[in-house]
Design a protein around this motif. Structure first.
Motif, PDB file in Angstrom:
ATOM      1  N   ALA A  59       0.828  -1.207   0.000  1.00  0.00           N
ATOM      2  CA  ALA A  59       0.000   0.000   0.000  1.00  0.00           C
ATOM      3  C   ALA A  59       0.861   1.254   0.000  1.00  0.00           C
ATOM      4  CB  ALA A  59      -0.923  -0.004   1.220  1.00  0.00           C
ATOM      5  N   SER A  60       1.928   1.213   0.764  1.00  0.00           N
ATOM      6  CA  SER A  60       2.792   2.392   0.869  1.00  0.00           C
ATOM      7  C   SER A  60       3.441   2.716  -0.478  1.00  0.00           C
ATOM      8  CB  SER A  60       3.853   2.161   1.946  1.00  0.00           C
ATOM      9  OG  SER A  60       3.228   1.802   3.168  1.00  0.00           O
ATOM     10  N   LEU A  62       2.229   1.866  -3.474  1.00  0.00           N
ATOM     11  CA  LEU A  62       1.148   2.325  -4.357  1.00  0.00           C
ATOM     12  C   LEU A  62       0.863   3.807  -4.116  1.00  0.00           C
ATOM     13  CD1 LEU A  62      -1.334   2.016  -6.228  1.00  0.00           C
ATOM     14  CD2 LEU A  62      -2.518   0.851  -4.350  1.00  0.00           C
ATOM     15  N   ALA A 161      -4.776  15.894  -2.642  1.00  0.00           N
ATOM     16  CA  ALA A 161      -6.018  16.180  -1.925  1.00  0.00           C
ATOM     17  C   ALA A 161      -5.952  15.683  -0.486  1.00  0.00           C
ATOM     18  CB  ALA A 161      -7.188  15.527  -2.647  1.00  0.00           C
ATOM     19  N   SER A 188      -9.566   5.779  -6.055  1.00  0.00           N
ATOM     20  CA  SER A 188      -9.841   5.780  -4.615  1.00  0.00           C
ATOM     21  C   SER A 188      -9.934   4.355  -4.096  1.00  0.00           C
ATOM     22  CB  SER A 188     -11.146   6.534  -4.307  1.00  0.00           C
ATOM     23  OG  SER A 188     -10.995   7.917  -4.571  1.00  0.00           O
ATOM     24  N   ILE A 193      -6.362  -1.373   0.324  1.00  0.00           N
ATOM     25  CA  ILE A 193      -5.231  -1.875   1.113  1.00  0.00           C
ATOM     26  C   ILE A 193      -4.603  -0.717   1.878  1.00  0.00           C
ATOM     27  CG2 ILE A 193      -4.667  -3.903  -0.311  1.00  0.00           C
ATOM     28  CD1 ILE A 193      -2.481  -2.253  -1.689  1.00  0.00           C
ATOM     29  N   GLY A 194      -3.879  -1.044   2.939  1.00  0.00           N
ATOM     30  CA  GLY A 194      -3.132  -0.042   3.672  1.00  0.00           C
ATOM     31  C   GLY A 194      -3.844   0.509   4.887  1.00  0.00           C
ATOM     32  N   SER A 196      -4.278   4.065   7.827  1.00  0.00           N
ATOM     33  CA  SER A 196      -4.175   5.502   8.067  1.00  0.00           C
ATOM     34  C   SER A 196      -3.934   5.771   9.542  1.00  0.00           C
ATOM     35  CB  SER A 196      -5.467   6.209   7.635  1.00  0.00           C
ATOM     36  OG  SER A 196      -5.421   7.568   8.035  1.00  0.00           O
ATOM     37  N   LEU A 242      -7.542   0.990   6.261  1.00  0.00           N
ATOM     38  CA  LEU A 242      -8.428   1.807   5.427  1.00  0.00           C
ATOM     39  C   LEU A 242      -9.659   0.996   5.032  1.00  0.00           C
ATOM     40  CD1 LEU A 242      -5.802   3.461   3.055  1.00  0.00           C
ATOM     41  CD2 LEU A 242      -7.225   4.636   4.718  1.00  0.00           C
ATOM     42  N   PHE A 265     -12.451   7.930   5.567  1.00  0.00           N
ATOM     43  CA  PHE A 265     -12.325   9.381   5.380  1.00  0.00           C
ATOM     44  C   PHE A 265     -13.650   9.943   4.873  1.00  0.00           C
ATOM     45  CE2 PHE A 265      -7.823   8.161   3.830  1.00  0.00           C
ATOM     46  CZ  PHE A 265      -7.362   8.070   5.130  1.00  0.00           C
ATOM     47  N   MET A 304      -4.760   3.509 -13.545  1.00  0.00           N
ATOM     48  CA  MET A 304      -3.361   3.476 -13.099  1.00  0.00           C
ATOM     49  C   MET A 304      -2.423   3.774 -14.267  1.00  0.00           C
ATOM     50  SD  MET A 304      -2.851   3.060  -9.878  1.00  0.00           S
ATOM     51  CE  MET A 304      -1.171   2.457  -9.728  1.00  0.00           C
TER      52      MET A 304
HETATM   53  C1  HEM Z   1      -8.981  10.800  -3.872  1.00  0.00           C
HETATM   54  C2  HEM Z   1      -8.310  11.486  -2.982  1.00  0.00           C
HETATM   55  C3  HEM Z   1      -7.457  10.833  -1.921  1.00  0.00           C
HETATM   56  C4  HEM Z   1      -7.358  11.246  -0.635  1.00  0.00           C
HETATM   57  C5  HEM Z   1      -8.071  12.445  -0.016  1.00  0.00           C
HETATM   58  C6  HEM Z   1      -6.459  10.347   0.027  1.00  0.00           C
HETATM   59  C7  HEM Z   1      -6.062  10.467   1.350  1.00  0.00           C
HETATM   60  C8  HEM Z   1      -5.297   9.551   2.024  1.00  0.00           C
HETATM   61  C9  HEM Z   1      -4.915   9.668   3.397  1.00  0.00           C
HETATM   62  C10 HEM Z   1      -5.276  10.844   4.306  1.00  0.00           C
HETATM   63  C11 HEM Z   1      -4.208   8.557   3.739  1.00  0.00           C
HETATM   64  C12 HEM Z   1      -3.619   8.213   5.108  1.00  0.00           C
HETATM   65  C13 HEM Z   1      -2.441   9.102   5.417  1.00  0.00           C
HETATM   66  C14 HEM Z   1      -1.827   8.906   6.771  1.00  0.00           C
HETATM   67  O1  HEM Z   1      -2.133   7.973   7.510  1.00  0.00           O
HETATM   68  O2  HEM Z   1      -0.984   9.733   7.100  1.00  0.00           O
HETATM   69  C15 HEM Z   1      -4.152   7.729   2.558  1.00  0.00           C
HETATM   70  C16 HEM Z   1      -3.544   6.503   2.501  1.00  0.00           C
HETATM   71  C17 HEM Z   1      -3.422   5.776   1.338  1.00  0.00           C
HETATM   72  N1  HEM Z   1      -3.773   6.186   0.082  1.00  0.00           N
HETATM   73 FE1  HEM Z   1      -4.957   7.740  -0.375  1.00  0.00          FE
HETATM   74  N2  HEM Z   1      -6.045   9.398  -0.844  1.00  0.00           N
HETATM   75  C18 HEM Z   1      -6.613   9.659  -2.059  1.00  0.00           C
HETATM   76  C19 HEM Z   1      -6.385   8.971  -3.234  1.00  0.00           C
HETATM   77  C20 HEM Z   1      -5.512   7.925  -3.369  1.00  0.00           C
HETATM   78  C21 HEM Z   1      -5.066   7.372  -4.612  1.00  0.00           C
HETATM   79  C22 HEM Z   1      -5.448   7.916  -5.989  1.00  0.00           C
HETATM   80  C23 HEM Z   1      -4.259   6.327  -4.319  1.00  0.00           C
HETATM   81  C24 HEM Z   1      -3.504   5.420  -5.242  1.00  0.00           C
HETATM   82  C25 HEM Z   1      -3.860   5.144  -6.465  1.00  0.00           C
HETATM   83  C26 HEM Z   1      -4.208   6.222  -2.874  1.00  0.00           C
HETATM   84  C27 HEM Z   1      -3.552   5.248  -2.171  1.00  0.00           C
HETATM   85  C28 HEM Z   1      -3.448   5.203  -0.797  1.00  0.00           C
HETATM   86  C29 HEM Z   1      -2.911   4.072  -0.079  1.00  0.00           C
HETATM   87  C30 HEM Z   1      -2.527   2.726  -0.686  1.00  0.00           C
HETATM   88  C31 HEM Z   1      -2.865   4.430   1.271  1.00  0.00           C
HETATM   89  C32 HEM Z   1      -2.321   3.598   2.434  1.00  0.00           C
HETATM   90  C33 HEM Z   1      -0.821   3.815   2.525  1.00  0.00           C
HETATM   91  C34 HEM Z   1      -0.123   3.023   3.603  1.00  0.00           C
HETATM   92  O3  HEM Z   1      -0.719   2.177   4.260  1.00  0.00           O
HETATM   93  O4  HEM Z   1       1.081   3.295   3.804  1.00  0.00           O
HETATM   94  N3  HEM Z   1      -4.957   7.225  -2.330  1.00  0.00           N
HETATM   95  N4  HEM Z   1      -4.796   8.372   1.527  1.00  0.00           N
END
Ligand code: HEM
Ligand code: NAG
Ligand code: NAG
Ligand code: NAG
Ligand code: NAG
Ligand code: NAG
Length: 329
Positions: A59-60, A62, A161, A188, A193-194, A196, A242, A265, A304
């Motif tokens: 997830a990280s 990605l 965002a 989204s 996976i992953g 927050s 998540l 979220f 993607m």
């Molecule tokens: C649409 C708007 C999006 C918002 C507002 C958003 C917001 C966030 C936030 C706030 C987190 C957690 C951050 C933290 O814990 O510090 C997160 C995690 C994550 N986001 Fe998004 N995200 C968006 C779109 C995406 C997209 C387009 C992808 C990839 C294609 C993505 C992939 C991920 C993944 C995989 C995680 C988990 C990361 C981990 O576990 O290390 N997100 N996102």
């Protein structure tokens, strides 16, 4: 004769400039076939190894590709260290992770073919492998990106965002890099996976600072669970999944959760329910994906590929970094 000569010169120039155009603008699946034929094997092995150590790394990685591509295009700028690094921008600080794993993959690739494969391409391959090894779809990645020479911290702050933004605001940011509302919904789905950190989202689960009440869209069992796990006076760095019902599996459960009021979220939940104007449209797509896993996976792959094509540096632009954290001297 002279006329023909000119014509031939012209058509030669035309052919050359078309070749240049193709070489400049088009990434290819076989870009490294002659120069680094084992790159796929090496990256796959290293991603697999990293996931055996910690599933979440998929997830990280990605997320790193998303955050790289939205800032100055997919140019590996997120990997650069320094005071103006993107790593220190608000969406990334204490949040973006996986940099050590990218270093490890890069070293392994450099050992096999030195100075050939860009950090931007390594991330693209590693991201595909992360999705695949999480049980998601496979696809052929387009390659030939080169690495950028600068990080753009203010760009990271403005282009990415946040979890309380409206869909309209998120769509505006996606549209400015050529992605549309379908891409917003399909990408989204990466939140299948992953994890927050609690501090990022927990205020919507409480009557925080007299907000009146928790977000009324939240399903009851999730509400009490998160209230217990993520109190607003607790450790904001604690993490929760998540996708609460299938943490490590890349599937369409994320969309089923949204229809059940289990989006983590506000920005996730608003794709399915709420009073935003665009929700009517995004909900139709959420329903489609929740009913048809394969349709989600197909659309995710298409989006993607679109995302990984954002403003790549090609030809002689940029460079092939030796170390992903610094530009070559
Ligand atoms: C649409 C708007 C999006 C918002 C507002 C958003 C917001 C966030 C936030 C706030 C987190 C957690 C951050 C933290 O814990 O510090 C997160 C995690 C994550 N986001 Fe998004 N995200 C968006 C779109 C995406 C997209 C387009 C992808 C990839 C294609 C993505 C992939 C991920 C993944 C995989 C995680 C988990 C990361 C981990 O576990 O290390 N997100 N996102
Ligand atoms: C940083 O990103 C912003 C927003 O995308 C862009 O307008 C600006 O030109 C970029 N700056 C550099 C130095 O790349
Ligand atoms: C988004 O773009 C894709 C092609 O990349 C297209 O198939 C889809 O219909 C578009 N969706 C919207 C809402 O415009
Ligand atoms: C929310 O908190 C405020 C004080 O911060 C209080 O006046 C209000 O009654 C609370 N609302 C609910 C529904 O508990
Ligand atoms: C979270 O961790 C970072 C880095 O370790 C630290 O600087 C920050 O103060 C922590 N935040 C909270 C809310 O504990
Ligand atoms: C829309 O819903 C949110 C909660 O999801 C609420 O805070 C806001 O006041 C609502 N806006 C309107 C105009 O009803």
């Amino acid at each position: 004769m002279k006329r023909f000569g000119n014509l031939n010169v012209c058509s030669l120039l035309l052919t050359l400039s078309m070749l240049c155009f193709i070489a400049r603008s088009q990434l290819r699946t076989d870009f490294y076939s002659p120069s680094c034929p084992n790159v796929f094997k090496i990256v796959r092995r290293e991603v697999q190894r990293a996931m055996m150590n910690e599933m979440r790394i998929a997830a990280s990685l990605l997320r790193l590709q998303f955050h790289d591509c939205f800032v100055n295009g997919c140019d590996g700028s997120i990997f650069l260290d320094g005071d103006d690094s993107e790593k220190l921008a608000f969406p990334n600080r204490n949040s973006a992770r996986g940099f050590e794993v990218v270093d490890t993959i890069k070293s392994a690739v450099e050992s096999a073919c030195s100075g050939i494969v860009s950090c931007a391409d390594i991330l693209t391959i590693a991201t595909r492998d992360s999705v695949l090894l999480s049980g998601g779809p496979n696809w052929k990645v387009l390659l030939g990106r080169r690495d950028g020479m600068v990080a753009n911290q203010s760009g990271a702050n403005s282009n990415l965002a946040g979890p309380t933004e409206t869909i309209q605001s998120i769509l505006t940011k996606f549209a400015s890099v050529g992605l549309n509302l379908t891409d917003v919904v399909s990408l989204s789905g990466a939140h299948t996976i992953g994890s927050s950190r609690c501090g990022v989202f927990n205020t919507r689960f409480f009557n925080f600072s007299g907000s009146g009440a928790p977000d009324s869209r939240i399903e009851d069992s999730m509400l009490s669970d998160i209230q217990n796990t993520c109190p607003t006076d607790g450790d904001g760095n604690k993490t929760v999944p998540l996708d609460r019902n299938s943490v490590d599996l890349f599937d369409n459960q994320y969309y089923k959760n949204l229809l059940n009021g289990q989006g983590l979220f506000a920005s996730d939940q608003s794709l399915a329910t709420g009073n935003e104007t665009l929700t009517a449209t995004t909900r139709t797509i959420v329903e489609l994906y929740s009913n048809q896993n394969q349709r989600f996976l197909d659309d995710f792959v298409k989006s993607m590929i679109k995302m990984a094509n954002i403003s790549p540096l090609t030809g002689t632009d940029g460079e092939i970094r030796k170390n992903c954290r610094t530009v070559n001297s």
